[in-house]
Design an enzyme around this catalytic site. Structure first.
Site, mmCIF file in Angstrom:
data_model
loop_
_atom_site.group_PDB
_atom_site.id
_atom_site.type_symbol
_atom_site.label_atom_id
_atom_site.label_comp_id
_atom_site.label_asym_id
_atom_site.label_seq_id
_atom_site.Cartn_x
_atom_site.Cartn_y
_atom_site.Cartn_z
ATOM 1 N N PHE A 141 0.867 -1.183 0.000
ATOM 2 C CA PHE A 141 0.000 0.000 0.000
ATOM 3 C C PHE A 141 0.898 1.226 0.000
ATOM 4 O O PHE A 141 1.702 1.410 0.907
ATOM 5 C CB PHE A 141 -0.934 0.031 1.209
ATOM 6 N N ASP A 226 9.376 2.518 1.721
ATOM 7 C CA ASP A 226 8.204 3.238 2.191
ATOM 8 C C ASP A 226 8.039 2.976 3.691
ATOM 9 O O ASP A 226 7.604 1.901 4.101
ATOM 10 C CB ASP A 226 6.970 2.761 1.406
ATOM 11 N N LYS A 255 3.113 9.278 8.784
ATOM 12 C CA LYS A 255 2.123 9.142 9.854
ATOM 13 C C LYS A 255 2.557 9.692 11.222
ATOM 14 O O LYS A 255 1.919 10.577 11.765
ATOM 15 C CB LYS A 255 1.729 7.683 9.985
HETATM 16 C C1 PLP Z 1 3.026 2.135 3.849
HETATM 17 C C2 PLP Z 1 2.088 3.243 3.500
HETATM 18 N N1 PLP Z 1 2.400 4.078 2.504
HETATM 19 C C3 PLP Z 1 1.592 5.110 2.167
HETATM 20 C C4 PLP Z 1 0.410 5.319 2.826
HETATM 21 C C5 PLP Z 1 -0.482 6.469 2.419
HETATM 22 O O1 PLP Z 1 -0.432 7.457 3.391
HETATM 23 P P1 PLP Z 1 -1.559 8.598 3.409
HETATM 24 O O2 PLP Z 1 -2.839 7.935 3.765
HETATM 25 O O3 PLP Z 1 -1.076 9.553 4.478
HETATM 26 O O4 PLP Z 1 -1.583 9.226 2.081
HETATM 27 C C6 PLP Z 1 0.048 4.472 3.883
HETATM 28 C C7 PLP Z 1 -1.231 4.668 4.602
HETATM 29 O O5 PLP Z 1 -1.724 3.815 5.276
HETATM 30 C C8 PLP Z 1 0.913 3.416 4.230
HETATM 31 O O6 PLP Z 1 0.602 2.566 5.216
#
Ligand code: PLP
Length: 394
Positions: A141, A226, A255
């Protein structure tokens, strides 16, 4: 102001785009690991707003910093310097080994968007116009913008929004042969989570991540990690990749960085960051004084209180206790990013809903697994109380 749940739900139904399948609770106050709803009912928050409020709700140091900054200077444009943003960049760079550069934005998706644009720019400069492809993993994700959705290895989320930007491809996670088969001269970057959070809390093996690093070096692709969900102490180390000793080229985070104030960041080592020229990338709010000041306060508290190490210890306790529960067949995940697998016959959604009714906030990360991501300062008593609620529900 509407104050009852019924009033808020009616207002939401009438005026808010209905993109969320919300549960019937509205929270109005938080402190540490506790939340309170519109009826004054108290909850243990073992989700932290999806791994965001890592220092807990209303942390006094963060609250004081935000209040002070709000009275001093909330926002100036990135056309000018501000006195907070470069200090946060220096702190993050030091945590990531030094010698890098940071771009600030407002969310995880934007941090990844920056990483993808930077990787394309770097790839095309060094490998020609065709080197812009990004390989990621199934089950990943990376966000909900069109580009980060194209990198997100969940076909059911992508289907509705075809056609997506081109140049993205997914392969099986934790499978080096699958990756080796697709990383060719057109690939600018491989993008992976050290632990697939939304995909069900699945950690990548150390051998895999070392293999990815070697493959990227051999084939001149960048390795993007990520850390949006795993970064800043969540896994028991500052960053999830540190468990393996692998050094990425680009690291994204968001986050936990503002403990609830929206801020994201994309770090790249200096040579890679240099692929961006002035004007290549920008955002109005990125690294503005308020968000940057919140991040500075978060980093201060995390360093002062050795928060990643506390998360590691608390995570051991949580995982040990979960593993002893009848009805839990497996526990996985490092530090305080933990999934409890309930087995096929259990509906994790139903269990999560029953926990909520009994005052425990967590979520069903897959149809069979519960995710726990409490504040990293969670106490032993709170862990025992949360596990007690789950035990009664099961
Ligand atoms: C690993 C990862 N990357 C990117 C995101 C996307 O982040 P955002 O919801 O702040 O755009 C998330 C959100 O859960 C995530 O867990």
């Amino acid at each position: 102001m509407p104050s009852s749940l019924a009033e808020l739900r009616a207002l939401d139904a009438e005026h808010v785009m209905q993109t969320y399948g919300r549960l019937p609770v509205a929270f109005v106050r938080g402190e540490g690991t506790r939340l309170w709803d519109t009826d004054g009912k108290e909850y243990l928050d073992f989700l932290s707003g999806l791994a965001v409020t890592s220092l807990g709700h209303a942390h006094p140091d963060v609250a004081d910093a935000i209040a002070d900054q709000a009275r001093t200077l909330l926002h100036v444009s990135n056309l000018y310097y501000n006195d907070v943003q470069p200090r946060v960049a220096a702190r993050l760079d030091a945590l990531l080994g030094g010698g890098g550069r940071v771009f600030f934005c407002n969310s995880g998706a934007e941090a990844n968007e920056c990483a993808i644009k930077l990787a394309r720019r770097h790839g095309q400069r060094h490998g020609g116009p065709d080197r812009y492809h990004v390989i990621s993993a199934y089950g990943s994700f990376h966000g909900r913008t069109l580009t980060t959705l194209a990198a997100t290895g969940q076909p059911q989320k992508q289907e509705t929004f075809q056609p997506l930007p081109t140049g993205f491809r997914q392969v099986a996670f934790d499978d080096l042969d699958a990756l080796a088969a697709v990383v060719d001269a057109r690939v600018a970057a491989v993008m992976l989570e050290p632990v697939q959070g939304e995909g069900g809390v699945h950690p990548a093996s150390a051998e895999y991540l070392h293999g990815v690093r070697q493959l990227c070096d051999e084939r001149e692709a960048l390795f993007v990690v990520d850390e949006v969900q795993t970064g800043l102490g969540r896994t028991g180390k500052w960053f999830g990749f540190e468990h393996t000793g692998v050094q990425p080229d680009i690291v994204t985070m968001a986050k936990a960085l503002g403990n609830g104030v929206p801020i994201g960041a994309c770090w790249a080592r200096e040579e890679v960051a240099g692929a961006f020229a002035a004007g290549d990338h920008a955002t109005t709010f990125g690294g503005q004084p308020l968000a940057a000041r919140a991040a500075l306060a978060v980093l201060d508290v995390m360093e002062r209180d050795d928060v990643p190490a506390r998360a590691a210890r608390a995570g051991d306790r949580l995982s040990e206790r979960l593993a002893k529960l009848d009805g839990v067949v497996d526990v996985r995940g490092p530090g305080l990013l933990v999934a409890a697998e309930l087995g096929d016959e259990r509906a994790a959604g139903e269990v999560a809903n029953a926990c909520l009714e009994n005052g425990l906030v967590l979520n069903a990360v897959t149809p069979t697994a519960l995710r726990f991501a409490p504040p990293l300062l969670v106490t032993d008593d709170e862990i025992d109380a949360a596990v007690g609620i789950l035990a009664r529900v099961l």
